[in-house]
Write a protein that holds these residues in place. Structure first.
Motif, PDB file in Angstrom:
ATOM      1  N   LEU A 109       0.852  -1.410  -0.003  1.00 26.44           N
ATOM      2  CA  LEU A 109      -0.155  -0.045   0.009  1.00 26.44           C
ATOM      3  C   LEU A 109       0.930   1.256   0.202  1.00 26.44           C
ATOM      4  CD1 LEU A 109      -2.635  -1.152   2.585  1.00 26.44           C
ATOM      5  CD2 LEU A 109      -3.054  -0.819  -0.038  1.00 26.44           C
ATOM      6  N   TRP A 110       2.007   1.217   0.780  1.00 28.91           N
ATOM      7  CA  TRP A 110       2.835   2.288   0.692  1.00 28.91           C
ATOM      8  C   TRP A 110       3.483   2.773  -0.544  1.00 28.91           C
ATOM      9  CZ3 TRP A 110       7.967   2.280  -0.370  1.00 28.91           C
ATOM     10  CH2 TRP A 110       8.846   3.459   0.107  1.00 28.91           C
ATOM     11  N   TYR A 111       3.872   1.577  -1.187  1.00 29.58           N
ATOM     12  CA  TYR A 111       4.347   1.755  -2.682  1.00 29.58           C
ATOM     13  C   TYR A 111       3.551   2.145  -3.711  1.00 29.58           C
ATOM     14  CZ  TYR A 111       6.879   0.610  -6.714  1.00 29.58           C
ATOM     15  OH  TYR A 111       7.570   0.818  -7.844  1.00 29.58           O
ATOM     16  N   ASP A 112       2.222   1.846  -3.341  1.00 25.10           N
ATOM     17  CA  ASP A 112       1.156   2.452  -4.382  1.00 25.10           C
ATOM     18  C   ASP A 112       0.816   3.771  -4.187  1.00 25.10           C
ATOM     19  OD1 ASP A 112      -0.977   2.179  -6.176  1.00 25.10           O
ATOM     20  OD2 ASP A 112      -2.397   2.183  -4.618  1.00 25.10           O
ATOM     21  N   HIS A 116       5.032  12.116   5.518  1.00 24.80           N
ATOM     22  CA  HIS A 116       4.066  11.008   5.644  1.00 24.80           C
ATOM     23  C   HIS A 116       4.541   9.495   5.184  1.00 24.80           C
ATOM     24  CE1 HIS A 116       0.872  14.248   5.776  1.00 24.80           C
ATOM     25  NE2 HIS A 116       0.924  13.910   6.727  1.00 24.80           N
ATOM     26  N   ILE A 117       5.152   9.631   4.223  1.00 21.58           N
ATOM     27  CA  ILE A 117       5.915   8.422   3.560  1.00 21.58           C
ATOM     28  C   ILE A 117       6.909   8.004   4.635  1.00 21.58           C
ATOM     29  CG2 ILE A 117       7.178   7.696   1.645  1.00 21.58           C
ATOM     30  CD1 ILE A 117       5.630   9.346  -0.181  1.00 21.58           C
ATOM     31  N   PHE A 118       7.874   8.861   5.120  1.00 16.82           N
ATOM     32  CA  PHE A 118       8.841   8.503   5.975  1.00 16.82           C
ATOM     33  C   PHE A 118       8.191   7.894   7.415  1.00 16.82           C
ATOM     34  CE2 PHE A 118      11.725  10.060   9.382  1.00 16.82           C
ATOM     35  CZ  PHE A 118      12.903   9.478   8.931  1.00 16.82           C
ATOM     36  N   ILE A 119       7.265   8.524   7.865  1.00 17.64           N
ATOM     37  CA  ILE A 119       6.581   7.903   8.934  1.00 17.64           C
ATOM     38  C   ILE A 119       5.865   6.401   8.653  1.00 17.64           C
ATOM     39  CG2 ILE A 119       4.940   8.127  10.482  1.00 17.64           C
ATOM     40  CD1 ILE A 119       5.125  11.337  10.574  1.00 17.64           C
TER      41      ILE A 119
END
Length: 115
Positions: A18-21, A32-35
């Protein structure tokens, strides 16, 4: 390996997909991506090595690691609620500006047509 650990491992891989998407669609900013990435890393590490988690929580004076996870979850939820409130207020402000500009343009068009 317990059933709970297996569940967390599978969940962590779903989360990373999901993060990658989300990263590819650029829906979150870098913070947000870092967290999100760090939460995933900690989830995977603490799932594979639960004794590390016990040592970590003893450093911060928490009796059970489950309590600490609840505390951390509350902090993250408060952060995201505040983030959403900020976005809502910004959207309200933007909508107000747009409505004001549209009203002015409509007024000018009506007055221009009368001339």
């Amino acid at each position: 390996m317990t059933l709970l650990q297996i569940f967390f491992i599978i969940s962590s891989f779903i989360v990373i997909l999901l993060w990658y998407d989300i990263y590819k669609k650029q829906k979150f900013n870098f913070l947000h991506i870092f967290i999100f990435l760090w939460v995933w890393i900690f989830l995977l590490i603490f799932t594979l090595f639960p004794k590390i988690l016990d040592k970590f929580w003893s450093i911060v004076w928490v009796q059970r690691w489950a309590d600490a996870l609840v505390y951390i979850s509350i902090v993250f939820l408060i952060y995201f609620v505040m983030f959403l409130f900020n976005k809502i207020e910004k959207n309200k402000s933007d909508i107000t500006k747009l409505i004001r500009q549209i009203s002015i343009l409509e007024y000018e068009l009506k007055n221009h047509d009368k001339k």
